[in-house]
Write an enzyme that holds these catalytic residues in place. Structure first.
Site, short mmCIF file in Angstrom:
data_model
loop_
_atom_site.label_atom_id
_atom_site.label_comp_id
_atom_site.label_asym_id
_atom_site.label_seq_id
_atom_site.Cartn_x
_atom_site.Cartn_y
_atom_site.Cartn_z
CG ASP A 61 -38.45 -85.92 37.25
OD1 ASP A 61 -39.30 -85.56 36.42
OD2 ASP A 61 -38.28 -87.11 37.57
CD GLU A 108 -29.65 -61.03 45.77
OE1 GLU A 108 -29.97 -60.21 44.87
OE2 GLU A 108 -29.54 -60.74 46.95
C1 NOJ Z 1 -41.84 -86.61 35.81
C2 NOJ Z 1 -41.41 -86.40 34.39
O1 NOJ Z 1 -41.96 -85.20 33.91
C3 NOJ Z 1 -41.84 -87.61 33.63
O2 NOJ Z 1 -41.71 -87.44 32.25
C4 NOJ Z 1 -41.06 -88.79 34.13
O3 NOJ Z 1 -41.51 -89.96 33.50
C5 NOJ Z 1 -41.21 -88.96 35.64
N1 NOJ Z 1 -41.13 -87.72 36.35
C6 NOJ Z 1 -40.14 -89.87 36.17
O4 NOJ Z 1 -38.91 -89.22 36.11
#
Ligand code: NOJ
Length: 578
Positions: A242, A294
């Protein structure tokens, strides 16, 4: 190659049954294991499950892991290679689970840890890989560390895991800098101390309940090493990372210029995006993954422009994939798409990685609806709602959505699908304000609708409560009537359906090895149409408003069913041979 490091990191008792897999897949060829070898991700089609909205097994109105377990067979029969699960960890759900309060457990509303272990195991038995979401930029404010930080003093080790600063001005009541939250409003919140007096400020690039970690702190690195190992020990095949471009901030946390403040586009250059030091983290993680063989992968969610900068995340020794958001953001125009495809193949190819095509996910307006709008760009961060300036025409939306997918799935590289797109689900526009949950909506006082419209629970059975999503009538967001017609049971076996189109495309993509193929552009009969060849498949897509003649050859897939004798507007065909 022998996975090094296993000696130091013996799998836990629980994961021993998966341990065999770790050894076998790492050594690939002699394997009798159902999963493919180490480079599976180069051409994989990966299906995103958004657990809240996929399937609810116990009638709470919120999807759960047992619900996913019950539909693994449907994902297998769709023809995907892997499943990416959005967060299911303990969380107060202020940002739908992207606010994690414990990285190594399962939120009770989604199930228990054994459910996750069972899901990983069953997916592997079916030959499906599992990728889980990793949220390293921030935790929930309910995370034990943040609670400790609040209870500790300025300058303490507990505060140093996050980004706490004194405020400016005589009373410290001005935020430490002028950064704004991605969800709207200031990126700093001031805490109240135990005696009721105002204290320091902490940084949160997203909601105030999502404090940013300080990635210059060694303890934070060690914590995430443990998180990676925890899930790798349980057999996951990789991590979707993320906001991978946000972990490191420019030293000194400088103010944004006026121009930077005005630029709200995702990927705009700012001192908290795409700092060079972030790559140290991924080189380090890549080493941890290698200990497990891997075949484990990292995929960057990094809204970084230009593509050459994005491709730096997939250099050798770093991550394996990065979502191609330049492709997702491209408007429905032949020149724009041709350019972004060329640039992507070049940028990722130069880095030695496949491109990772994507049209929809849980953060953007579903592509079926998005591509039918005149303004396709400004809605990516904004969302669609009842008072938006335009509303997509449903018939055009369906036609374009199908044509766009047929184009995408013919491209060499890996592709990501978002749950429900295989049913042709549109964005849900008419969600009452009171039911909207996205913090974007609330932090901008409704100025931006946000992302609820693409997160509505998906339909499985037309004549069942909640269209088969939940055994009760409960759904955490309301489903529109049209979801009944689009339910999976209505589409299964109907050759004109979007579901059957996806199945056909996925099967042919595999049969013709398009994911590992080479793209070459060909002259098309009309400037409004694109034509390319990948292996022995010729692909044509018409972006114009008049039909274009088709070359000779057998049509093996058509986004319009039955296939007309010409290439219709908003129509993609695959033709065998050239
Ligand atoms: C990206 C995620 O896909 C989104 O849904 C989220 O609100 C933000 N990052 C913060 O974590």
């Amino acid at each position: 190659m022998r996975p090094h490091g296993l000696e130091q990191n013996q799998p836990s008792e629980r994961s021993r049954s998966f341990g065999q897999r770790t050894r076998v897949v790492g050594m690939s060829n002699s394997s009798s294991h159902p999963l493919r070898p180490a480079d599976w991700w180069q051409d994989a089609v990966i299906y995103q499950v958004y657990p809240r909205s996929f399937a609810d097994s116990n009638g709470t109105g919120l999807g759960d892991l047992k619900g996913i377990q019950g539909h693994l067979g449907d994902l297998k029969s769709l023809g995907v290679d892997a499943v990416w699960l959005s967060p299911f960890y303990p969380s107060p759900q202020n940002d739908a689970g992207y606010d994690v309060s414990d990285y190594t457990d399962v939120d009770p509303s989604f199930g228990v840890l054994a459910d996750a272990e069972k899901l990983i195991f069953s997916a592997h038995e079916l030959g499906l890989r599992i990728i889980v979401d990793l949220v390293p930029n921030h935790s929930s404010s309910e995370h034990r560390w943040f609670q400790e930080a609040l209870a500790s003093t300025p300058g303490s080790n507990a505060r140093a895991r996050y980004i706490f600063r004194d405020g400016l001005g005589e009373d410290g009541d001005i935020p430490p800098n002028n950064w704004e939250s991605v969800f709207g409003g200031p990126a700093w919140t001031r805490i109240t101390q135990a005696d009721g007096s105002p204290g320091q400020w902490y940084l949160h690039l997203f909601d105030s309940s999502q404090p940013d970690f300080d990635w210059t702190n060694q303890e934070v690195w060690e914590h995430f090493d443990g998180v990676l190992r925890f899930w790798l020990d349980r057999g996951v095949d990789g991590f979707r990372v993320d906001v991978a471009h946000s972990l490191m901030k420019e030293p000194g946390l400088p103010d944004l210029s006026d121009a930077q403040l005005a630029d709200r586009s995702p990927g705009a250059a700012k001192p908290f995006w795409d700092q060079d030091a972030v790559h140290d983290v991924y080189r380090h993680w890549s080493g941890i993954l290698a200990e497990y063989g891997e075949d484990r992968i990292l995929c960057a969610e990094a809204w970084v422009w230009p593509l050459e900068r994005m491709a730096r995340y997939v250099r050798p020794g770093e991550m394996h994939q990065a979502f191609n958001f330049a492709y997702l953001s491209a408007p429905w125009q032949p020149e724009a798409l041709r350019d972004v495809i060329d640039e992507s193949l070049k940028a990722f190819g130069d880095a030695g990685a496949p491109s990772t095509w994507v049209l929809s996910n849980h953060d953007v307006v579903r592509h079926t609806s998005r591509l039918a709008l005149a303004d396709q760009e400004s809605i990516v961060p904004g969302g669609l709602g009842p008072n938006s300036p335009e509303r997509p025409d449903p018939a055009l939306a369906t036609r374009r959505g199908r044509a766009a997918t047929a184009l995408m799935l013919a491209l060499p590289g890996s592709a990501y699908l978002y749950q429900g797109e295989e049913l042709g689900l549109p964005e849900v526009i008419d969600i009452p304000d009171a039911l909207r949950e996205d913090p974007t909506f609330h932090r901008t006082n409704g100025e931006r609708y946000g992302r609820d419209g693409c997160r509505v629970p998906i339909p499985w059975v037309k004549d069942a409560p909640a269209f088969g999503f939940s055994p009760s009538r409960e759904t955490w967001l309301p489903q529109p009537e049209v979801f009944g017609e689009l339910a999976r049971d209505q589409q299964e076996g109907d050759p004109s359906s979007t579901l059957e189109l996806y199945k056909t495309l996925l099967q042919l993509r595999k049969e013709h090895a398009l994911g590992t193929g080479q793209l070459s552009w060909q002259e098309s009969a009309d400037p409004q149409a694109l034509r390319f060849q990948n292996g022995n498949v010729t692909v044509l897509c018409n972006f114009g408003n008049h039909p274009v003649a088709l070359p000779d050859g057998k049509i093996i897939a058509s986004s319009i069913w039955p296939a007309p004798s010409e290439l219709a507007p908003d129509h993609t065909v695959w033709i065998k041979g050239h």
